[in-house]
Design a protein around this motif. Sequence first.
Motif, PDB file in Angstrom:
ATOM      1  N   ARG A 130       0.871  -1.184   0.000  1.00  0.00           N
ATOM      2  CA  ARG A 130       0.000   0.000   0.000  1.00  0.00           C
ATOM      3  C   ARG A 130       0.902   1.225   0.000  1.00  0.00           C
ATOM      4  O   ARG A 130       1.792   1.344   0.848  1.00  0.00           O
ATOM      5  CB  ARG A 130      -0.906   0.002   1.221  1.00  0.00           C
ATOM      6  CG  ARG A 130      -1.755   1.278   1.359  1.00  0.00           C
ATOM      7  CD  ARG A 130      -2.577   1.220   2.657  1.00  0.00           C
ATOM      8  NE  ARG A 130      -3.032   2.518   3.067  1.00  0.00           N
ATOM      9  CZ  ARG A 130      -4.234   3.016   2.783  1.00  0.00           C
ATOM     10  NH1 ARG A 130      -5.085   2.316   2.079  1.00  0.00           N
ATOM     11  NH2 ARG A 130      -4.571   4.213   3.210  1.00  0.00           N
ATOM     12  N   VAL A 131       0.661   2.107  -0.953  1.00  0.00           N
ATOM     13  CA  VAL A 131       1.443   3.337  -1.062  1.00  0.00           C
ATOM     14  C   VAL A 131       0.460   4.492  -1.246  1.00  0.00           C
ATOM     15  O   VAL A 131      -0.487   4.392  -2.024  1.00  0.00           O
ATOM     16  CB  VAL A 131       2.439   3.266  -2.236  1.00  0.00           C
ATOM     17  CG1 VAL A 131       3.162   4.585  -2.412  1.00  0.00           C
ATOM     18  CG2 VAL A 131       3.431   2.137  -2.015  1.00  0.00           C
ATOM     19  N   VAL A 132       0.693   5.572  -0.516  1.00  0.00           N
ATOM     20  CA  VAL A 132      -0.168   6.756  -0.603  1.00  0.00           C
ATOM     21  C   VAL A 132       0.702   7.963  -0.947  1.00  0.00           C
ATOM     22  O   VAL A 132       1.763   8.165  -0.354  1.00  0.00           O
ATOM     23  CB  VAL A 132      -0.933   6.998   0.726  1.00  0.00           C
ATOM     24  CG1 VAL A 132      -1.817   8.235   0.618  1.00  0.00           C
ATOM     25  CG2 VAL A 132      -1.750   5.766   1.115  1.00  0.00           C
ATOM     26  N   ILE A 159       2.077   6.134 -12.544  1.00  0.00           N
ATOM     27  CA  ILE A 159       3.247   6.261 -11.671  1.00  0.00           C
ATOM     28  C   ILE A 159       2.956   5.657 -10.297  1.00  0.00           C
ATOM     29  O   ILE A 159       3.707   4.817  -9.797  1.00  0.00           O
ATOM     30  CB  ILE A 159       3.649   7.746 -11.515  1.00  0.00           C
ATOM     31  CG1 ILE A 159       4.126   8.319 -12.848  1.00  0.00           C
ATOM     32  CG2 ILE A 159       4.723   7.913 -10.436  1.00  0.00           C
ATOM     33  CD1 ILE A 159       4.223   9.837 -12.873  1.00  0.00           C
ATOM     34  N   CYS A 160       1.852   6.085  -9.682  1.00  0.00           N
ATOM     35  CA  CYS A 160       1.566   5.692  -8.300  1.00  0.00           C
ATOM     36  C   CYS A 160       1.179   4.223  -8.156  1.00  0.00           C
ATOM     37  O   CYS A 160       1.536   3.582  -7.163  1.00  0.00           O
ATOM     38  CB  CYS A 160       0.468   6.584  -7.717  1.00  0.00           C
ATOM     39  SG  CYS A 160       0.980   8.293  -7.498  1.00  0.00           S
ATOM     40  N   VAL A 165      -4.242   6.694  -3.461  1.00  0.00           N
ATOM     41  CA  VAL A 165      -4.079   5.469  -2.677  1.00  0.00           C
ATOM     42  C   VAL A 165      -3.946   4.293  -3.642  1.00  0.00           C
ATOM     43  O   VAL A 165      -4.850   4.030  -4.433  1.00  0.00           O
ATOM     44  CB  VAL A 165      -5.287   5.239  -1.738  1.00  0.00           C
ATOM     45  CG1 VAL A 165      -5.095   3.973  -0.919  1.00  0.00           C
ATOM     46  CG2 VAL A 165      -5.507   6.452  -0.840  1.00  0.00           C
ATOM     47  N   SER A 166      -2.819   3.591  -3.560  1.00  0.00           N
ATOM     48  CA  SER A 166      -2.541   2.471  -4.459  1.00  0.00           C
ATOM     49  C   SER A 166      -2.236   1.223  -3.645  1.00  0.00           C
ATOM     50  O   SER A 166      -1.464   1.281  -2.685  1.00  0.00           O
ATOM     51  CB  SER A 166      -1.342   2.786  -5.345  1.00  0.00           C
ATOM     52  OG  SER A 166      -1.548   3.968  -6.071  1.00  0.00           O
ATOM     53  N   ILE A 184      -7.853   8.009  -6.788  1.00  0.00           N
ATOM     54  CA  ILE A 184      -7.474   9.401  -6.537  1.00  0.00           C
ATOM     55  C   ILE A 184      -8.635  10.053  -5.806  1.00  0.00           C
ATOM     56  O   ILE A 184      -9.739  10.171  -6.364  1.00  0.00           O
ATOM     57  CB  ILE A 184      -7.169  10.170  -7.843  1.00  0.00           C
ATOM     58  CG1 ILE A 184      -6.017   9.517  -8.603  1.00  0.00           C
ATOM     59  CG2 ILE A 184      -6.844  11.633  -7.519  1.00  0.00           C
ATOM     60  CD1 ILE A 184      -5.693  10.206  -9.932  1.00  0.00           C
ATOM     61  N   TRP A 185      -8.394  10.453  -4.563  1.00  0.00           N
ATOM     62  CA  TRP A 185      -9.418  11.101  -3.733  1.00  0.00           C
ATOM     63  C   TRP A 185      -9.140  12.588  -3.640  1.00  0.00           C
ATOM     64  O   TRP A 185      -8.003  13.000  -3.430  1.00  0.00           O
ATOM     65  CB  TRP A 185      -9.428  10.496  -2.332  1.00  0.00           C
ATOM     66  CG  TRP A 185     -10.010   9.120  -2.322  1.00  0.00           C
ATOM     67  CD1 TRP A 185      -9.348   7.929  -2.437  1.00  0.00           C
ATOM     68  CD2 TRP A 185     -11.388   8.804  -2.220  1.00  0.00           C
ATOM     69  NE1 TRP A 185     -10.244   6.895  -2.406  1.00  0.00           N
ATOM     70  CE2 TRP A 185     -11.497   7.391  -2.274  1.00  0.00           C
ATOM     71  CE3 TRP A 185     -12.551   9.568  -2.105  1.00  0.00           C
ATOM     72  CZ2 TRP A 185     -12.723   6.747  -2.199  1.00  0.00           C
ATOM     73  CZ3 TRP A 185     -13.761   8.915  -2.029  1.00  0.00           C
ATOM     74  CH2 TRP A 185     -13.844   7.516  -2.070  1.00  0.00           C
ATOM     75  N   ASN A 186     -10.163  13.396  -3.784  1.00  0.00           N
ATOM     76  CA  ASN A 186     -10.055  14.839  -3.638  1.00  0.00           C
ATOM     77  C   ASN A 186     -10.289  15.153  -2.168  1.00  0.00           C
ATOM     78  O   ASN A 186     -11.418  15.074  -1.676  1.00  0.00           O
ATOM     79  CB  ASN A 186     -11.090  15.541  -4.523  1.00  0.00           C
ATOM     80  CG  ASN A 186     -10.879  17.031  -4.587  1.00  0.00           C
ATOM     81  OD1 ASN A 186     -10.466  17.652  -3.615  1.00  0.00           O
ATOM     82  ND2 ASN A 186     -11.183  17.610  -5.736  1.00  0.00           N
TER      83      ASN A 186
END
Length: 176
Positions: free
Chosen positions: A58-60, A87-88, A129-130, A146-148
């Motif tokens: 998990r990468v943010v 990329i993410c 969030v990936s 992708i969260w705003n």
Amino acid sequence: MKSGSDIDTSQVEGNASSEVKHSGKPFRRLETEIASRLQLTEASILSKTEEPEKFEGRVVHQVIVDEEMLNGAKNMHGGVSAMIIDICSSMPIYVLGASTSGHGVFGVSQSLNVVYHSPALSGDTLRVVSTTLAVGNRALSSRCEIWNVTRHRLVASAVHIKMVPSEPKASEFAKL
């Protein structure tokens, strides 16, 4: 790659004016520019909820939308969203491999399926969030959202399928 001011427009083919050719915008490395704006806020290895004996990466990241990321309608361009996702969503695959086997891989993209949910505007803070879905010897997959943060909305979601290419055979080197 040369910046706009370093371009000798007399060497650039086509009938566009020298001013247009000299602008340099089409020649910039957009991926590098976008990637440099992404701020890593989390990199974790977690037990999978459905398969507790297995792990997921998990990468943010966080990024603020700026004017260069916008389309003509003043929303974040869909291509920029896709690039951020590309990329993410590769990062949790790398982080999981590097953490569990000591060998992280990025692989090459086979498919990137993006669904756009709502626009993001200049100045909005986005949280990307990936997480890994499946990581095998050759096939790799992850999901990304992708969260705003500013507007409390989902901007885009995606599934990214990647693969680890096979090594070229020795006989293929002789052909080069």
